[in-house]
Design an enzyme around this catalytic site. Sequence first.
Site, short mmCIF file in Angstrom:
data_model
loop_
_atom_site.label_atom_id
_atom_site.label_comp_id
_atom_site.label_asym_id
_atom_site.label_seq_id
_atom_site.Cartn_x
_atom_site.Cartn_y
_atom_site.Cartn_z
N HIS A 13 47.20 34.50 17.90
CA HIS A 13 45.82 33.99 17.74
C HIS A 13 45.11 34.19 19.07
O HIS A 13 45.37 33.49 20.05
CB HIS A 13 45.83 32.50 17.38
CG HIS A 13 44.47 31.92 17.19
ND1 HIS A 13 44.16 31.09 16.14
CD2 HIS A 13 43.33 32.03 17.90
CE1 HIS A 13 42.90 30.73 16.22
NE2 HIS A 13 42.37 31.28 17.29
N HIS A 15 41.21 35.39 21.05
CA HIS A 15 39.80 35.79 21.04
C HIS A 15 39.58 36.78 22.19
O HIS A 15 39.77 36.43 23.35
CB HIS A 15 38.89 34.58 21.26
CG HIS A 15 38.99 33.57 20.17
ND1 HIS A 15 38.18 33.57 19.07
CD2 HIS A 15 39.85 32.53 19.99
CE1 HIS A 15 38.50 32.58 18.26
NE2 HIS A 15 39.53 31.93 18.80
N LYS A 99 40.95 35.48 7.99
CA LYS A 99 40.79 34.19 8.68
C LYS A 99 39.82 33.29 7.93
O LYS A 99 38.70 33.71 7.61
CB LYS A 99 40.26 34.46 10.09
CG LYS A 99 39.82 33.22 10.86
CD LYS A 99 41.01 32.45 11.41
CE LYS A 99 40.56 31.14 12.03
NZ LYS A 99 41.05 30.93 13.37
N HIS A 136 41.73 27.94 10.13
CA HIS A 136 41.25 26.94 11.09
C HIS A 136 41.24 25.62 10.32
O HIS A 136 40.36 25.39 9.49
CB HIS A 136 39.85 27.29 11.62
CG HIS A 136 39.37 26.30 12.65
ND1 HIS A 136 39.22 26.61 13.98
CD2 HIS A 136 39.05 24.99 12.54
CE1 HIS A 136 38.82 25.54 14.66
NE2 HIS A 136 38.70 24.54 13.80
N HIS A 174 46.64 26.87 15.54
CA HIS A 174 46.42 25.88 16.61
C HIS A 174 46.59 24.44 16.12
O HIS A 174 45.66 23.64 16.18
CB HIS A 174 45.08 26.08 17.31
CG HIS A 174 43.89 26.39 16.43
ND1 HIS A 174 43.57 25.64 15.33
CD2 HIS A 174 42.96 27.35 16.52
CE1 HIS A 174 42.49 26.15 14.78
NE2 HIS A 174 42.10 27.20 15.47
N ASP A 247 45.22 31.05 21.30
CA ASP A 247 43.81 30.70 21.10
C ASP A 247 43.05 30.81 22.42
O ASP A 247 42.11 30.06 22.67
CB ASP A 247 43.66 29.30 20.50
CG ASP A 247 42.28 29.08 19.87
OD1 ASP A 247 41.51 30.06 19.75
OD2 ASP A 247 41.96 27.93 19.53
O1 DOR Z 1 38.12 26.21 21.07
C1 DOR Z 1 37.88 27.11 20.28
N1 DOR Z 1 37.22 28.22 20.65
N2 DOR Z 1 38.27 26.97 19.02
C2 DOR Z 1 37.92 27.84 18.07
O2 DOR Z 1 38.29 27.64 16.94
C3 DOR Z 1 37.05 28.99 18.39
C4 DOR Z 1 37.15 29.35 19.80
C5 DOR Z 1 36.04 30.27 20.24
O3 DOR Z 1 35.81 31.28 19.58
O4 DOR Z 1 35.43 30.01 21.27
ZN ZN Z 2 40.58 30.41 17.91
#
Ligand code: DOR
Ligand code: ZN
Length: 346
Positions: A13, A15, A99, A136, A174, A247
């Site tokens: 997971h 970003h 997702k 999520h 998460h 995450d």
């Molecule tokens: O803390 C987070 N940031 N949780 C999420 O689900 C998305 C992520 C984000 O894209 O910034």
């Molecule tokens: Zn995330």
Amino acid sequence: MQELTIRRPDDWHLHLRDGDMLEAVLPHTSRHFARAIIMPNLVPPVVDTALAASYRARIEKALPQDHRFIPLMTLYLTETTDAEDVVSGYESSAIAAVKLYPAGATTNSQSGVRDIETAYPVLERMAEAGVPLCVHGEVTDADIDIFDREAVFIDRVLEPLRRRIPSLKIVMEHITTSNGIDYVSSGADGIAGTITTHHLIINRNAILAGGIRPHYYCLPVAKRENHRLALRAAATSGNPRFFLGTDSAPHLDAAKETACGCAGVFSSINTLSCLAHVFEDEGALDRLEGFVSLNGPAFYGLPANDETIRLVRREEPIAVPASVETKSGPVTVFDPMFALHWDVAE
Ligand code: DOR
Ligand code: ZN
């Protein structure tokens, strides 16, 4: 133990964002990780396989030449997702999962699913084709306390979904509560959970006690200490249903240090050092490989990586930068609030 060699890990997971941010953060993952499940919550979101293919190409272009890294792309489920696009994308390996963001749950989730019933036909088709659903797991109702949103999601959304489509492969992402851990541990086969590095280390005091600390704010928000302990027990237990999803979610400091700051912790750069510390504390270093390198691929039906990495415990604390520079400004790095001694030997 002063040294540990494990299979090369994966992040289930992650970003990576896009543009300048992608360029700045990607090398911190691809240096040590072989693969990662890439979150689709860009603006606009990655809602079909054509968009996933072009995002994948941008990631590959941003990759340092000497890094080998496979982005495992995901599609952002909406109320109008085309099931055939999902299935053909999965069968051609253009995507690895879909997702589910409940609409409004977190960063760029406005296009997410408002009513899960509308998604059932697509989810049924995914179950037939073996496409995993990453979830999520928080409800978004304004009347549900933010600290209860994960537990309520299990009762109101996840359990009905599991009953309706028992063969759908689900990753509860998460996990932040003992409720989530219990749910994943006790369910029938076909469910797994990811746990972040930071939720193994901080509880909600880190965000709120003695001043408000936006760099520890993420979603789902860190909970009470008893929940953190349940996460640590699960991660270090050897239970193959639990694996790492960092995450890691970078935001510019300017977007976090403000009256309404973004959710997200940027941890890819020191995640393995933090995890080795946690597993050593728990007397479970021999289970680190399962958590970071073996359980995830087994659940996703992929081979574990053949290459290895070597973790070395240094006498002196290792240096970790406080922030990473992007062309648009700095991004603060997750501070575990203890000195790190485990280093990834290059
Ligand atoms: O803390 C987070 N940031 N949780 C999420 O689900 C998305 C992520 C984000 O894209 O910034
Ligand atoms: Zn995330």
